[in-house]
Design an enzyme around this catalytic site. Structure first.
Site, PDB file in Angstrom:
ATOM      1  N   CYS A 194       0.670  -1.177   0.027  1.00 17.66           N
ATOM      2  CA  CYS A 194       0.060  -0.057  -0.009  1.00 17.66           C
ATOM      3  C   CYS A 194       0.743   1.141   0.045  1.00 17.66           C
ATOM      4  O   CYS A 194       1.293   1.469  -0.880  1.00 17.66           O
ATOM      5  CB  CYS A 194      -1.122   0.100   1.187  1.00 17.66           C
ATOM      6  SG  CYS A 194      -2.398   0.940   0.894  1.00 17.66           S
ATOM      7  N   HIS A 244      -3.240  -5.121   1.478  1.00 13.96           N
ATOM      8  CA  HIS A 244      -2.540  -5.252   2.815  1.00 13.96           C
ATOM      9  C   HIS A 244      -2.529  -6.958   2.999  1.00 13.96           C
ATOM     10  O   HIS A 244      -3.168  -7.295   4.107  1.00 13.96           O
ATOM     11  CB  HIS A 244      -3.174  -4.553   4.110  1.00 13.96           C
ATOM     12  CG  HIS A 244      -2.978  -3.030   4.038  1.00 13.96           C
ATOM     13  ND1 HIS A 244      -2.068  -2.640   4.960  1.00 13.96           N
ATOM     14  CD2 HIS A 244      -3.554  -2.126   3.359  1.00 13.96           C
ATOM     15  CE1 HIS A 244      -2.134  -1.378   4.835  1.00 13.96           C
ATOM     16  NE2 HIS A 244      -3.029  -1.001   3.727  1.00 13.96           N
ATOM     17  N   GLU A 273      -0.925  -8.585   5.125  1.00  8.75           N
ATOM     18  CA  GLU A 273      -0.715  -8.920   6.571  1.00  8.75           C
ATOM     19  C   GLU A 273      -1.926  -8.599   7.511  1.00  8.75           C
ATOM     20  O   GLU A 273      -1.924  -8.823   8.561  1.00  8.75           O
ATOM     21  CB  GLU A 273       0.647  -7.555   7.111  1.00  8.75           C
ATOM     22  CG  GLU A 273       0.111  -6.392   7.261  1.00  8.75           C
ATOM     23  CD  GLU A 273      -0.121  -5.449   6.306  1.00  8.75           C
ATOM     24  OE1 GLU A 273      -0.397  -6.076   5.229  1.00  8.75           O
ATOM     25  OE2 GLU A 273      -0.629  -4.316   6.499  1.00  8.75           O
TER      26      GLU A 273
END
Ligand code: GLN
Length: 198
Positions: A78, A177, A179
Protein backbone atom coordinates in the site's frame (compact mmCIF):
# COMPACT_ATOMS: atom_id res chain seq x y z
CA UNK A 1 16.47 -15.16 8.08
CA UNK A 2 16.13 -11.64 9.42
CA UNK A 3 13.59 -9.28 7.89
CA UNK A 4 13.45 -5.59 8.66
CA UNK A 5 10.11 -3.82 8.85
CA UNK A 6 10.22 -0.05 8.46
CA UNK A 7 8.55 1.13 11.65
CA UNK A 8 8.22 4.88 11.22
CA UNK A 9 4.42 4.84 10.97
CA UNK A 10 1.61 2.50 9.91
CA UNK A 11 0.92 -1.22 9.90
CA UNK A 12 4.32 -2.64 10.82
CA UNK A 13 3.35 -4.82 13.81
CA UNK A 14 1.04 -6.98 11.71
CA UNK A 15 3.87 -7.71 9.26
CA UNK A 16 6.15 -8.69 12.12
CA UNK A 17 3.56 -11.06 13.57
CA UNK A 18 2.99 -12.78 10.27
CA UNK A 19 6.69 -13.14 9.50
CA UNK A 20 7.39 -14.50 12.96
CA UNK A 21 4.59 -17.03 12.62
CA UNK A 22 6.52 -18.27 9.57
CA UNK A 23 9.71 -18.63 11.58
CA UNK A 24 11.52 -15.49 10.35
CA UNK A 25 13.29 -13.15 12.71
CA UNK A 26 12.14 -9.53 12.43
CA UNK A 27 13.59 -6.17 13.30
CA UNK A 28 11.91 -2.76 13.47
CA UNK A 29 13.78 -0.20 11.41
CA UNK A 30 13.85 3.42 12.50
CA UNK A 31 17.45 4.51 12.02
CA UNK A 32 20.10 3.96 9.32
CA UNK A 33 22.18 1.66 11.55
CA UNK A 34 19.20 -0.69 11.90
CA UNK A 35 19.54 -1.57 8.21
CA UNK A 36 22.67 -3.67 8.75
CA UNK A 37 22.43 -7.47 8.81
CA UNK A 38 19.09 -7.82 7.04
CA UNK A 39 18.02 -10.33 4.40
CA UNK A 40 15.02 -8.31 3.29
CA UNK A 41 12.95 -5.27 4.14
CA UNK A 42 9.22 -4.52 4.22
CA UNK A 43 7.85 -1.01 3.72
CA UNK A 44 4.40 -1.24 5.31
CA UNK A 45 1.17 0.61 4.70
CA UNK A 46 0.36 3.89 6.36
CA UNK A 47 0.48 7.36 4.86
CA UNK A 48 3.15 7.54 2.22
CA UNK A 49 3.84 11.28 2.49
CA UNK A 50 4.36 10.97 6.24
CA UNK A 51 6.53 7.87 5.97
CA UNK A 52 8.63 9.47 3.22
CA UNK A 53 9.15 12.66 5.21
CA UNK A 54 10.05 10.71 8.35
CA UNK A 55 12.51 8.57 6.37
CA UNK A 56 14.22 11.79 5.21
CA UNK A 57 14.18 13.22 8.72
CA UNK A 58 15.59 10.07 10.31
CA UNK A 59 18.40 9.93 7.74
CA UNK A 60 17.14 6.70 6.19
CA UNK A 61 16.13 7.83 2.73
CA UNK A 62 19.46 7.70 0.88
CA UNK A 63 20.22 4.22 2.15
CA UNK A 64 16.71 3.01 1.28
CA UNK A 65 17.14 4.39 -2.25
CA UNK A 66 20.49 2.66 -2.62
CA UNK A 67 19.11 -0.65 -1.34
CA UNK A 68 16.11 -0.56 -3.68
CA UNK A 69 18.45 -0.15 -6.66
CA UNK A 70 21.00 -2.73 -5.58
CA UNK A 71 18.90 -5.87 -5.93
CA UNK A 72 18.17 -6.03 -2.21
CA UNK A 73 14.81 -7.75 -1.53
CA UNK A 74 12.16 -5.21 -0.57
CA UNK A 75 8.38 -5.42 -0.40
CA UNK A 76 6.09 -2.41 -0.24
CA UNK A 77 2.45 -2.81 0.79
CA UNK A 78 0.00 0.00 0.00
CA UNK A 79 1.83 3.17 1.10
CA UNK A 80 4.99 1.04 0.76
CA UNK A 81 4.13 0.35 -2.89
CA UNK A 82 3.70 4.10 -3.41
CA UNK A 83 7.14 4.74 -1.91
CA UNK A 84 8.79 2.16 -4.19
CA UNK A 85 7.25 3.74 -7.33
CA UNK A 86 9.24 6.00 -9.62
CA UNK A 87 6.36 8.44 -10.07
CA UNK A 88 3.12 9.15 -8.19
CA UNK A 89 2.12 12.31 -10.06
CA UNK A 90 2.91 14.68 -7.23
CA UNK A 91 5.81 15.94 -5.17
CA UNK A 92 6.66 13.76 -2.20
CA UNK A 93 9.82 11.93 -1.09
CA UNK A 94 10.00 8.51 -2.77
CA UNK A 95 12.37 5.56 -2.50
CA UNK A 96 11.79 4.41 -6.09
CA UNK A 97 13.20 1.24 -7.58
CA UNK A 98 10.06 -0.12 -9.23
CA UNK A 99 9.48 1.02 -12.81
CA UNK A 100 5.85 1.87 -12.15
CA UNK A 101 3.60 4.91 -12.11
CA UNK A 102 1.13 4.82 -9.25
CA UNK A 103 -2.08 6.68 -8.50
CA UNK A 104 -2.70 7.27 -4.81
CA UNK A 105 -6.15 6.86 -3.25
CA UNK A 106 -7.36 5.46 -6.53
CA UNK A 107 -10.72 4.28 -5.22
CA UNK A 108 -11.89 7.64 -3.96
CA UNK A 109 -13.91 8.42 -0.88
CA UNK A 110 -16.96 6.34 -1.65
CA UNK A 111 -15.15 3.03 -1.55
CA UNK A 112 -12.49 3.85 0.95
CA UNK A 113 -11.85 0.26 1.93
CA UNK A 114 -12.95 -3.06 0.54
CA UNK A 115 -11.98 -6.67 0.29
CA UNK A 116 -11.91 -8.67 -2.91
CA UNK A 117 -10.57 -12.03 -3.98
CA UNK A 118 -7.58 -11.87 -6.31
CA UNK A 119 -6.20 -14.45 -8.67
CA UNK A 120 -2.46 -14.57 -8.18
CA UNK A 121 -0.93 -17.36 -10.29
CA UNK A 122 2.55 -16.64 -8.85
CA UNK A 123 1.34 -17.87 -5.46
CA UNK A 124 1.23 -21.42 -6.86
CA UNK A 125 4.70 -22.04 -5.47
CA UNK A 126 3.51 -21.35 -1.92
CA UNK A 127 0.02 -22.84 -2.19
CA UNK A 128 -1.26 -26.34 -1.44
CA UNK A 129 -3.63 -26.36 -4.38
CA UNK A 130 -3.23 -25.93 -8.13
CA UNK A 131 -4.38 -23.45 -9.24
CA UNK A 132 -3.89 -21.49 -6.02
CA UNK A 133 -7.09 -20.46 -4.27
CA UNK A 134 -7.76 -16.72 -4.70
CA UNK A 135 -6.03 -14.38 -2.27
CA UNK A 136 -8.12 -12.08 -0.04
CA UNK A 137 -7.05 -8.57 -1.01
CA UNK A 138 -7.67 -6.01 1.76
CA UNK A 139 -7.65 -2.54 0.20
CA UNK A 140 -7.53 0.53 2.47
CA UNK A 141 -7.42 3.90 0.69
CA UNK A 142 -5.36 1.95 -1.75
CA UNK A 143 -3.29 3.01 -4.73
CA UNK A 144 -3.26 1.31 -8.11
CA UNK A 145 -0.47 0.82 -10.61
CA UNK A 146 -1.28 2.94 -13.67
CA UNK A 147 1.75 2.01 -15.75
CA UNK A 148 4.29 -0.75 -15.44
CA UNK A 149 7.58 -0.88 -17.36
CA UNK A 150 8.79 -3.83 -19.47
CA UNK A 151 10.80 -5.43 -16.64
CA UNK A 152 7.84 -5.43 -14.28
CA UNK A 153 5.92 -8.67 -13.85
CA UNK A 154 2.25 -8.11 -13.10
CA UNK A 155 1.23 -10.52 -10.32
CA UNK A 156 -2.39 -9.51 -9.82
CA UNK A 157 -5.13 -7.41 -11.35
CA UNK A 158 -8.62 -6.45 -10.29
CA UNK A 159 -11.45 -7.81 -12.42
CA UNK A 160 -11.49 -4.55 -14.37
CA UNK A 161 -7.84 -5.09 -15.31
CA UNK A 162 -6.23 -2.57 -13.00
CA UNK A 163 -2.86 -3.71 -11.65
CA UNK A 164 -2.57 -4.25 -7.89
CA UNK A 165 0.54 -6.42 -7.41
CA UNK A 166 3.90 -6.37 -9.18
CA UNK A 167 7.40 -7.77 -9.00
CA UNK A 168 10.59 -6.48 -10.54
CA UNK A 169 13.62 -8.59 -9.64
CA UNK A 170 13.51 -8.83 -5.87
CA UNK A 171 11.27 -5.83 -5.43
CA UNK A 172 7.68 -6.70 -4.65
CA UNK A 173 4.73 -4.31 -4.47
CA UNK A 174 1.13 -4.88 -3.41
CA UNK A 175 -1.58 -2.22 -3.33
CA UNK A 176 -3.40 -4.23 -0.65
CA UNK A 177 -2.51 -5.43 2.85
CA UNK A 178 -1.62 -9.14 3.02
CA UNK A 179 -0.58 -8.70 6.66
CA UNK A 180 -4.25 -8.00 7.51
CA UNK A 181 -5.74 -10.79 5.43
CA UNK A 182 -5.09 -13.82 7.62
CA UNK A 183 -3.52 -15.48 4.56
CA UNK A 184 0.23 -15.78 4.86
CA UNK A 185 1.03 -16.84 1.30
CA UNK A 186 2.36 -13.43 0.17
CA UNK A 187 4.73 -13.42 3.15
CA UNK A 188 5.88 -16.93 2.21
CA UNK A 189 6.31 -15.75 -1.38
CA UNK A 190 8.50 -12.84 -0.24
CA UNK A 191 10.64 -15.12 1.96
CA UNK A 192 11.12 -17.46 -1.03
CA UNK A 193 11.94 -14.56 -3.34
CA UNK A 194 14.77 -13.56 -1.01
CA UNK A 195 16.49 -16.86 -1.67
CA UNK A 196 15.61 -17.26 -5.33
CA UNK A 197 18.39 -17.21 -7.91
CA UNK A 198 17.17 -14.43 -10.25
N1 GLN B 1 -3.67 6.33 1.12
C1 GLN B 1 -2.36 6.09 1.63
C2 GLN B 1 -1.33 6.91 0.86
O1 GLN B 1 -1.65 7.43 -0.16
C3 GLN B 1 -2.01 4.62 1.59
C4 GLN B 1 -2.97 3.84 2.44
C5 GLN B 1 -2.43 2.61 3.06
O2 GLN B 1 -1.21 2.39 3.14
N2 GLN B 1 -3.31 1.80 3.58
O3 GLN B 1 -0.22 7.00 1.28
Amino acid sequence: MRIGVLALQGAFREHRLMLESLGAETKEIRLPEHLDDLDGLIIPGGESTTVGKLAVEFGLMEQLRRLARSGFPMWGTCAGLILLAKDVGREQPLIGGLDIVVERNAFGRQVDSFETMLNVPALAEVSDTTPPVPFPGVFIRAPIVREAGPDVEVLARLEDGRIVAVRQGKLLGTAFHPELSGDERFHRYFLKLIHSAD
